[in-house]
Design a protein around this motif. Structure first.
Motif, PDB file in Angstrom:
ATOM      1  N   PRO A  80     -11.432  12.264  11.477  1.00  0.00           N
ATOM      2  CA  PRO A  80     -10.719  13.204  10.599  1.00  0.00           C
ATOM      3  C   PRO A  80      -9.602  13.969  11.287  1.00  0.00           C
ATOM      4  O   PRO A  80      -8.637  14.370  10.647  1.00  0.00           O
ATOM      5  N   VAL A  81      -9.728  14.196  12.600  1.00  0.00           N
ATOM      6  CA  VAL A  81      -8.677  14.916  13.322  1.00  0.00           C
ATOM      7  C   VAL A  81      -7.371  14.134  13.283  1.00  0.00           C
ATOM      8  O   VAL A  81      -6.287  14.709  13.131  1.00  0.00           O
ATOM      9  N   PHE A  82      -7.479  12.804  13.388  1.00  0.00           N
ATOM     10  CA  PHE A  82      -6.298  11.939  13.322  1.00  0.00           C
ATOM     11  C   PHE A  82      -5.584  12.108  11.985  1.00  0.00           C
ATOM     12  O   PHE A  82      -4.376  12.345  11.934  1.00  0.00           O
ATOM     13  N   SER A  83      -6.337  11.984  10.884  1.00  0.00           N
ATOM     14  CA  SER A  83      -5.721  12.084   9.549  1.00  0.00           C
ATOM     15  C   SER A  83      -5.060  13.444   9.352  1.00  0.00           C
ATOM     16  O   SER A  83      -3.943  13.542   8.822  1.00  0.00           O
ATOM     17  N   LYS A  84      -5.736  14.493   9.795  1.00  0.00           N
ATOM     18  CA  LYS A  84      -5.169  15.836   9.662  1.00  0.00           C
ATOM     19  C   LYS A  84      -3.857  15.953  10.423  1.00  0.00           C
ATOM     20  O   LYS A  84      -2.879  16.514   9.913  1.00  0.00           O
ATOM     21  N   GLN A  85      -3.826  15.384  11.639  1.00  0.00           N
ATOM     22  CA  GLN A  85      -2.616  15.451  12.449  1.00  0.00           C
ATOM     23  C   GLN A  85      -1.476  14.664  11.817  1.00  0.00           C
ATOM     24  O   GLN A  85      -0.316  15.101  11.811  1.00  0.00           O
ATOM     25  N   LEU A 142       0.829  -1.200   0.000  1.00  0.00           N
ATOM     26  CA  LEU A 142       0.000   0.000   0.000  1.00  0.00           C
ATOM     27  C   LEU A 142       0.865   1.254   0.000  1.00  0.00           C
ATOM     28  O   LEU A 142       2.024   1.231   0.402  1.00  0.00           O
ATOM     29  N   THR A 143       0.289   2.348  -0.447  1.00  0.00           N
ATOM     30  CA  THR A 143       0.989   3.623  -0.408  1.00  0.00           C
ATOM     31  C   THR A 143       0.972   4.173   1.019  1.00  0.00           C
ATOM     32  O   THR A 143       0.235   3.689   1.885  1.00  0.00           O
ATOM     33  N   MET A 144       1.742   5.218   1.222  1.00  0.00           N
ATOM     34  CA  MET A 144       1.726   5.906   2.513  1.00  0.00           C
ATOM     35  C   MET A 144       0.304   6.354   2.842  1.00  0.00           C
ATOM     36  O   MET A 144      -0.202   6.131   3.955  1.00  0.00           O
ATOM     37  N   GLU A 145      -0.386   6.985   1.890  1.00  0.00           N
ATOM     38  CA  GLU A 145      -1.736   7.486   2.118  1.00  0.00           C
ATOM     39  C   GLU A 145      -2.701   6.345   2.433  1.00  0.00           C
ATOM     40  O   GLU A 145      -3.541   6.461   3.338  1.00  0.00           O
ATOM     41  N   GLN A 146      -2.582   5.232   1.726  1.00  0.00           N
ATOM     42  CA  GLN A 146      -3.468   4.090   1.963  1.00  0.00           C
ATOM     43  C   GLN A 146      -3.225   3.478   3.340  1.00  0.00           C
ATOM     44  O   GLN A 146      -4.177   3.032   3.999  1.00  0.00           O
ATOM     45  N   ASN A 147      -1.977   3.451   3.793  1.00  0.00           N
ATOM     46  CA  ASN A 147      -1.691   2.952   5.136  1.00  0.00           C
ATOM     47  C   ASN A 147      -2.335   3.844   6.197  1.00  0.00           C
ATOM     48  O   ASN A 147      -2.911   3.345   7.172  1.00  0.00           O
ATOM     49  N   ILE A 148      -2.264   5.154   6.005  1.00  0.00           N
ATOM     50  CA  ILE A 148      -2.886   6.092   6.943  1.00  0.00           C
ATOM     51  C   ILE A 148      -4.393   5.887   6.970  1.00  0.00           C
ATOM     52  O   ILE A 148      -5.018   5.839   8.039  1.00  0.00           O
TER      53      ILE A 148
END
Length: 228
Positions: free
Chosen positions: A116-121, A99-105
Motif C-alpha cells: 500500500p505504501v507504493f500505491s500511496k506514493q 487499461l486505465t491509469m489506475e488499473q496500470n498502477i
C-alpha cells in the motif's frame, strides 16, 4: 576512512568491457565509481554508450561479450544480483494501453507486491505532476507528456537504492521538470544516474559523467572518481 568504509558508500564498476557484435567496443576496461546518494548527469554524443551503460547496470544487456567487476555498496555482486535494488526507467513509457491509469498502477503492485505504501506514493507523485484527474482514463487516450508523468510516478515510487533514468525530462513542460527535479532531490537513500543531453536547470547534480571518456567530475567537491 579505510578502503572497506569507502566501498560501503560507493557503487564501483571495474574493468568494464563491452561492445555490440561486429562493432567497435563502447567500453574498454572502464572504471567508474559513484558515491552513494549522488545525482549523476550522464552526457555525451549519441552512440557513445550512455543508454547502453544503463542497460548493462539494469541487466537488460547480459551476454558473453560483457565483462566487469561490481561492488555495490560494499558487496561483490553481479548486475543480475541487484535487480531488486535498482529501477531502470527508459525514455519511452510502457503501459498496458487498454487499461486505465489506475488499473496500470494496480497491476504493477499486484505483480511485484510493493504494497500500500507504493500505491500511496504513486498517487502523491501523480498529484504533484497534476495528472491524478486522469486515473480513470485509458492510457491509450492520454498525451505523451501525461503518460511520461504517470510512468515516472510509478517507477520513482518503486523501493530501490539505485535509479537509472534515460532522458526523463523529455516530453515534460517547465513546471513538470521542476516537479521531477524536486522529487529526485528530496528522495532519501537513493543514488541517481540520469542521461540528459542538457544540464537541467532545475536540478542540482552532484556529478557529471562524460560518456566520451568516462571521466566523472564532482560538481560540489564531494569525493568520486573514474579511470581507465
Amino acid at each position: 576512512m579505510n578502503g572497506s568504509e569507502i566501498d560501503m558508500e560507493r557503487i564501483s564498476i571495474k574493468h568494464l568491457t563491452y561492445g555490440y557484435e561486429n562493432q567497435p567496443r563502447l567500453f574498454n576496461n572502464v572504471n567508474i565509481e559513484i558515491d552513494q546518494n549522488s545525482i549523476v548527469r550522464l552526457y555525451g554524443k549519441n552512440g557513445s554508450g550512455k543508454t547502453t551503460l544503463l542497460k548493462i547496470i539494469a541487466n537488460i544487456i547480459d551476454d558473453p561479450h560483457l565483462s566487469y567487476e561490481l561492488r555495490f555498496f560494499g558487496e561483490k555482486l553481479s548486475f543480475a544480483d541487484i535487480r531488486k535494488r535498482r529501477v531502470f526507467v527508459g525514455d519511452s513509457p510502457v503501459f498496458y494501453e487498454e487499461l486505465t491509469m489506475e488499473q496500470n498502477i494496480q497491476f504493477y503492485n499486484l505483480l511485484f507486491h510493493y504494497g500500500p505504501v507504493f500505491s500511496k506514493q504513486v498517487y502523491e507523485y501523480c498529484k504533484k505532476f497534476d495528472v491524478d484527474a486522469y486515473k480513470n482514463e485509458q492510457v491509450k487516450n492520454l498525451s505523451l507528456g501525461t503518460r511520461q508523468k504517470i510512468f515516472l510516478s510509478i517507477n520513482l515510487s518503486i523501493p530501490s537504492e539505485l535509479v537509472l533514468l534515460d532522458e526523463p525530462f523529455n516530453s515534460l513542460d517547465t513546471s513538470s521538470r521542476k516537479v521531477l527535479s524536486d522529487i529526485i532531490t528530496q528522495s532519501k537513500q537513493k543514488t541517481f544516474v540520469i542521461v540528459s543531453h542538457e544540464k537541467e536547470a532545475s536540478l542540482s547534480f552532484t556529478h557529471e559523467l562524460n560518456s566520451e571518456n568516462w571521466q566523472l567530475k564532482s560538481l560540489n567537491n564531494t569525493d568520486g572518481g573514474v579511470g581507465e
